[in-house]
Design an enzyme around this catalytic site. Structure first.
Site, PDB file in Angstrom:
ATOM      1  N   LYS A   1       0.423  12.174   5.606  1.00 13.53           N
ATOM      2  CA  LYS A   1       0.646  11.128   6.623  1.00 13.53           C
ATOM      3  C   LYS A   1       1.216   9.863   5.981  1.00 13.53           C
ATOM      4  O   LYS A   1       2.179   9.266   6.488  1.00 13.53           O
ATOM      5  CB  LYS A   1      -0.684  10.803   7.320  1.00 13.53           C
ATOM      6  CG  LYS A   1      -0.584   9.724   8.388  1.00 13.53           C
ATOM      7  CD  LYS A   1      -1.868   8.891   8.473  1.00 13.53           C
ATOM      8  CE  LYS A   1      -1.818   7.717   7.515  1.00 13.53           C
ATOM      9  NZ  LYS A   1      -2.953   6.766   7.610  1.00 13.53           N
TER      10      LYS A   1
ATOM     11  N   LYS B   1       0.840  -1.206   0.000  1.00 12.36           N
ATOM     12  CA  LYS B   1       0.000   0.000   0.000  1.00 12.36           C
ATOM     13  C   LYS B   1       0.874   1.256   0.000  1.00 12.36           C
ATOM     14  O   LYS B   1       0.607   2.211  -0.730  1.00 12.36           O
ATOM     15  CB  LYS B   1      -0.923   0.006   1.224  1.00 12.36           C
ATOM     16  CG  LYS B   1      -1.723   1.294   1.450  1.00 12.36           C
ATOM     17  CD  LYS B   1      -2.781   1.534   0.399  1.00 12.36           C
ATOM     18  CE  LYS B   1      -3.325   2.954   0.400  1.00 12.36           C
ATOM     19  NZ  LYS B   1      -4.219   3.269   1.497  1.00 12.36           N
TER      20      LYS B   1
END
Lengths: 294, 294
Positions: B234, B166
């Site tokens: 983030k 991911k």
């Protein structure tokens, strides 16, 4: 049409061959002697080629080479006649393109900038995309030539807008590939099998033609040059020069350029630009043939 | 199946709703009180939710939030029973994921890391792609739940390999978009109409799902958040942390991260990450509404 084709490199040669195939009368010239295109006449100089033509098509390696085939002794300029069209399919400086346009206009000669995308395979299969800048009417006049060599002409705007858009396209190719290379290096080091990452990419919105094309070669670590690293490096330089002149900051591309500098220093100029991955793998201590290719 | 769903944010809420729609018995908990999912029971704590379930599905914002819903007072861990499965669809640290896997294994609880790609729209339309790591058998057991929320499960390898992959995917999204933004800023400043550049991209190998999706919004300068800048920021942080731990150098992403830092400083956290273009335009002196949007 009668076409002078200047430059018989990796792109120019198949392009000229496709003009011949479509029935055009081609006179070809190449800086490297002995390069031939079947069915085309050979000229001893750009001027000689231009003298036998109505359209001069240039496909050489950089801005200096374009200047040279046009303006040096025996350059094409000396043989240009009013009403002729010069088309430049090289990827060169947009600013220099504008200066060339102005100089040719003084002789009543039109200019189209028409760099291409599609690389060697696109040139061979007449599937190039021409990224054109210049007058609509001039582009219409050479439409049969575009059709003989490509699948599409995208008219981007006035003079030099083809070059500007081409730089913007190669910038993206360099960034897409760098993203892929960094992703592959990280995922590999963390333990993900490279083929699985590629499969995931192909199923997702990350998928692009760039990676569709490069991934199979990269998985085999086949870096034979389809688009040599030194040419991508040249285009990145050109883009950063144009950006500097236009006061545009390109932080991502600046960083990618540093990677190409190292690749150049390490002797990878004649590999495909995909070989920049080798540096990331080296820095990460990834041993190819083991983790990276399992 | 009986599912405890922890986290009802931009992704979690539609995911939980799709579980209910598919006939599963859902007990939902959210840190923010008052968030409801029609047809789901509401629990007062992660522990209460887990107590009524066989599978615990986590979808929260970061590594600290996952630790908190699992291990704080009234965290889910206290209610876990042998044979249960915890699935984590948050995007968090691969290294921390391995530590969580080990801690849950001591209680005989299985863990699957299954972050998603497809953003808000994919969550709402049950078209998510789950990027999974863990045991094949555990993944097979929760297959009906994956099917209720997504279109595809890609099994990337052992524990934490879903998280690793991911991060590699979001790295590429950030780089593809940065390339597009730099290309657009440069081409615009040089005089190319933005819509023409987008049209050229769509006809070429540069085309990707990322730009297909973003370009229409960018051309209108609509930065309403589909994937908020602070969340991409983030993920970039997380990726650079994982890269540092694994000794992988990611020069491109490091540079992109600097741009996100500036975007954060300038207060763009709650816009879409596409708003990083605003910085390039500002640095280049491009006035939006004139050149950039003509």
């Amino acid at each position: 049409m009668r076409v002078a084709f200047l430059g018989l490199g990796i792109m120019g040669r198949p392009m000229a061959a496709n003009l011949v195939k479509a029935g055009h009368e081609v006179t070809a010239w190449s800086r490297t002697p002995g390069k031939l295109v079947e069915g085309a006449r050979v000229a001893a100089s750009p001027a000689e080629a231009a003298g036998a033509a109505d359209v001069v098509w240039i496909c050489v390696s950089d801005t200096a080479a374009v200047d040279s085939v046009l303006f040096e002794t025996n350059g094409a300029e000396s043989a240009l006649r009013e009403g002729m069209i010069v088309v430049d399919s090289s990827t060169i400086s947009p600013a220099r393109t504008l200066a060339i346009v102005a100089r040719l206009a003084e002789r009543g000669v039109e200019h189209i900038d028409a760099p291409v995308t599609g690389s060697k395979i696109g040139a061979e299969s007449a599937q190039l995309i021409f990224i054109a800048g210049g007058e609509e009417a001039a582009i219409a006049r050479v439409q049969p030539l575009f059709q003989a060599m490509g699948k599409l002409v995208k008219h981007m705007g006035g003079h030099a807008m083809g070059q500007a858009a081409k730089l913007a396209m190669n910038l993206q190719i360099a960034m897409i590939y760098e993203g892929f290379a960094e992703a592959l290096a990280l995922a590999t080091k963390l333990g993900v099998a490279p083929e699985k990452l590629v499969d995931l990419i192909q199923s997702s919105m990350v998928r692009s033609g760039v990676i569709d094309y490069k991934a199979p070669f990269v998985l085999k670590r086949d870096y034979s040059p389809n688009f040599p690293l030194r040419l991508m490096h040249k285009d990145i330089h050109l883009t950063l020069d144009a950006a500097r002149e236009a006061r545009v900051k390109l932080p991502g591309l600046e960083t990618v350029e540093e990677i190409y500098e190292v690749a150049h220093d390490e002797g990878h100029d004649d590999l495909d630009y995909a070989a920049t991955l080798m540096l990331l793998e080296k820095w990460a201590g990834i041993e190819v043939g083991t983790a990276a290719t399992r």
